[in-house]
Scaffold this motif. Structure first.
Motif, PDB file in Angstrom:
ATOM      1  N   PHE A  39      34.648   3.576 -23.920  1.00 41.91           N
ATOM      2  CA  PHE A  39      34.918   2.225 -24.410  1.00 41.91           C
ATOM      3  C   PHE A  39      34.311   2.009 -25.794  1.00 41.91           C
ATOM      4  N   PHE A  40      33.062   2.409 -25.958  1.00 45.25           N
ATOM      5  CA  PHE A  40      32.386   2.134 -27.222  1.00 45.25           C
ATOM      6  C   PHE A  40      32.673   3.171 -28.312  1.00 45.25           C
ATOM      7  N   ALA A  41      32.848   4.442 -27.947  1.00 42.63           N
ATOM      8  CA  ALA A  41      33.013   5.481 -28.965  1.00 42.63           C
ATOM      9  C   ALA A  41      34.476   5.690 -29.356  1.00 42.63           C
ATOM     10  N   ASP A  42      35.413   5.364 -28.479  1.00 41.92           N
ATOM     11  CA  ASP A  42      36.853   5.569 -28.701  1.00 41.92           C
ATOM     12  C   ASP A  42      37.127   6.990 -29.202  1.00 41.92           C
ATOM     13  N   PRO A  43      36.830   7.997 -28.367  1.00 41.29           N
ATOM     14  CA  PRO A  43      36.954   9.382 -28.826  1.00 41.29           C
ATOM     15  C   PRO A  43      38.407   9.834 -29.001  1.00 41.29           C
ATOM     16  N   LEU A  44      39.368   9.179 -28.359  1.00 41.63           N
ATOM     17  CA  LEU A  44      40.760   9.645 -28.424  1.00 41.63           C
ATOM     18  C   LEU A  44      41.535   9.051 -29.594  1.00 41.63           C
ATOM     19  N   ARG A  45      41.066   7.979 -30.199  1.00 43.79           N
ATOM     20  CA  ARG A  45      41.723   7.320 -31.318  1.00 43.79           C
ATOM     21  C   ARG A  45      43.195   7.020 -31.029  1.00 43.79           C
ATOM     22  N   LEU A  46      43.418   6.321 -29.911  1.00 42.30           N
ATOM     23  CA  LEU A  46      44.784   6.008 -29.485  1.00 42.30           C
ATOM     24  C   LEU A  46      45.334   4.832 -30.277  1.00 42.30           C
ATOM     25  N   PRO A  47      46.668   4.814 -30.530  1.00 45.07           N
ATOM     26  CA  PRO A  47      47.276   3.668 -31.235  1.00 45.07           C
ATOM     27  C   PRO A  47      47.285   2.431 -30.331  1.00 45.07           C
ATOM     28  N   PRO A  48      47.364   1.236 -30.916  1.00 44.98           N
ATOM     29  CA  PRO A  48      47.307  -0.009 -30.135  1.00 44.98           C
ATOM     30  C   PRO A  48      48.409  -0.128 -29.085  1.00 44.98           C
ATOM     31  N   GLU A  49      49.611   0.421 -29.340  1.00 49.01           N
ATOM     32  CA  GLU A  49      50.702   0.312 -28.365  1.00 49.01           C
ATOM     33  C   GLU A  49      50.345   1.063 -27.081  1.00 49.01           C
ATOM     34  N   VAL A  50      49.764   2.248 -27.237  1.00 49.95           N
ATOM     35  CA  VAL A  50      49.377   3.046 -26.069  1.00 49.95           C
ATOM     36  C   VAL A  50      48.239   2.350 -25.325  1.00 49.95           C
ATOM     37  N   LEU A  51      47.299   1.776 -26.073  1.00 47.21           N
ATOM     38  CA  LEU A  51      46.197   1.055 -25.432  1.00 47.21           C
ATOM     39  C   LEU A  51      46.705  -0.143 -24.639  1.00 47.21           C
ATOM     40  N   GLN A  52      47.743  -0.812 -25.128  1.00 46.32           N
ATOM     41  CA  GLN A  52      48.301  -1.960 -24.419  1.00 46.32           C
ATOM     42  C   GLN A  52      48.927  -1.514 -23.094  1.00 46.32           C
TER      43      GLN A  52
END
Length: 150
Positions: A39-52
């Motif tokens: 949650f805090f480090a965001d190691p995968l750097r996913l785009p906002p659409e995928v996160l949604q």
């Protein structure tokens, strides 16, 4: 003195159960740490659409987990009620019934002494409530001392 024999196998079962609980706690703690780091480090750097999309799926999964928790809570409540019924049945069968609590008849006066507060409460069921506190000025809180009961 134990009611079960030495070869009943209860001790080994409780050790296995205890080990399973400890293992579950360790796995849960590890998953919590992985989740917080993710949650805090965001190691995968996913785009906002995928996160949604992942957020919506997580919401659905959490709804099912909540429903399962509700089912488990109801089952635990039912088991507790069954256990209470068995205990009451066992007590009545052994002759050690719990004391029966009867309500006092109307007009019965009850006195409650409160030495820590320095006062006495007298109550008549269906009548008046008299409070006497010698520590208060004039011996009466608020000057009244009598309140009609409801």
């Amino acid at each position: 003195m134990s009611k079960t024999g030495a070869d009943s196998g209860r001790g080994s079962r409780s050790r296995v159960r205890r080990g399973a609980v400890v293992t579950a706690l360790v796995v849960t703690a590890a998953l919590l740490v992985v989740g917080l780091v993710g949650f805090f480090a965001d190691p995968l750097r996913l785009p906002p659409e995928v996160l949604q999309v992942l957020d919506q799926r997580a919401s659905v999964v959490s709804m099912f987990i909540g429903a399962a928790g509700l089912v488990i809570a109801v089952a635990a409540l039912l088991l507790q009620l069954r256990s209470d019924r068995r205990r009451i049945t066992a007590e009545s069968a052994s002759g050690t019934e719990p004391p029966v609590r009867l309500h006092p008849p109307p007009g019965t006066q009850t006195q409650l002494n409160m030495p820590a507060a320095g006062g006495t409460v007298n109550a008549v069921q269906g009548g008046t409530l008299n409070i006497h506190n010698p520590a208060a000025p004039g011996g009466r809180p608020g000057g009244g001392g009598q309140e009609p009961s409801s």
